[in-house]
Design an enzyme around this catalytic site. Structure first.
Site, PDB file in Angstrom:
ATOM      1  N   HIS A 146      51.531  -6.842  35.782  1.00 43.83           N
ATOM      2  CA  HIS A 146      50.164  -6.478  35.376  1.00 43.83           C
ATOM      3  C   HIS A 146      49.198  -6.640  36.546  1.00 43.83           C
ATOM      4  O   HIS A 146      48.344  -5.775  36.791  1.00 43.83           O
ATOM      5  CB  HIS A 146      49.671  -7.378  34.236  1.00 43.83           C
ATOM      6  N   LYS A 160      50.045  -8.054  15.282  1.00 43.12           N
ATOM      7  CA  LYS A 160      50.946  -8.788  16.161  1.00 43.12           C
ATOM      8  C   LYS A 160      50.676 -10.278  16.040  1.00 43.12           C
ATOM      9  O   LYS A 160      49.573 -10.701  15.712  1.00 43.12           O
ATOM     10  CB  LYS A 160      50.754  -8.348  17.623  1.00 43.12           C
ATOM     11  N   ARG A 170      56.763   1.215  33.903  1.00 40.55           N
ATOM     12  CA  ARG A 170      57.917   0.577  34.535  1.00 40.55           C
ATOM     13  C   ARG A 170      59.110   1.519  34.594  1.00 40.55           C
ATOM     14  O   ARG A 170      59.869   1.509  35.537  1.00 40.55           O
ATOM     15  CB  ARG A 170      58.319  -0.678  33.756  1.00 40.55           C
ATOM     16  N   SER A 176      55.979  -8.983  29.344  1.00 40.03           N
ATOM     17  CA  SER A 176      55.548 -10.255  28.770  1.00 40.03           C
ATOM     18  C   SER A 176      56.613 -10.802  27.824  1.00 40.03           C
ATOM     19  O   SER A 176      56.864 -12.009  27.787  1.00 40.03           O
ATOM     20  CB  SER A 176      54.229 -10.074  28.011  1.00 40.03           C
TER      21      SER A 176
END
Length: 160
Positions: free
Chosen positions: A17, A41, A90, A128
């Site tokens: 990040h 979440k 990514r 993460s």
């Protein structure tokens, strides 16, 4: 002034990040790192903890601000007069989802553009979720997150 928003949950912020933030800060006048408050979440860190960790990690980048938001990203962008959304990629698997989101955001507000920034190859495997999993099993996360985040993560995991 070109204002860009880099949205995400950042639970926690990783070196991947930070790589995207640093590179974006050279392209735009102002970067707003926008921490999403997602009621669907169950994050490990509170929004406030995530904001504090991001502020600490980006304190030497002058044109970076950190805020939280709820609701639609395009509404937050309008509120901040931002016309650019930055998304880090990514792998091809990231692109498919992010491409769909970019098209939806474009439909919701035709003036907002999404810019994709490829993550440095050093961080192409990093997320993460992976960091939390490795830390949870006692693995070394030294080069995956900033030192202050590593400390916070270990403290949080020990409390669980």
């Amino acid at each position: 002034m070109k204002i860009a928003i880099y949205p995400g949950s950042f639970d926690p912020i990783t070196n991947g990040h930070i790589d995207v933030i640093e590179r974006s800060s050279k392209l735009f006048d102002r970067i707003i790192v926008a921490v999403l408050k997602n009621p669907n979440k169950k994050p490990l860190f509170t929004v406030e903890e995530r904001i504090d960790m991001i502020k600490e990690a980006t304190k030497n980048i002058e044109n970076v601000e950190v805020e939280s938001f709820t609701g639609l990203l395009v509404d937050f962008a309008r509120m901040k007069n931002a016309k650019i959304i930055v998304k880090g990629l990514r792998a091809v698997s990231d692109f498919e989802y992010e491409f769909q989101m970019a098209l939806m955001n474009k439909k919701l507000d035709s003036e907002i553009e999404t810019v994709f920034i490829m993550t440095n190859v050093r961080y192409s495997y990093l997320s993460s979720s992976v960091v939390k999993e490795v830390a949870g099993f006692g693995g070394c996360i030294k080069d995956l997150v900033p030192p202050h985040v590593e400390i916070k993560l270990k403290e949080k995991i020990c409390k669980i």
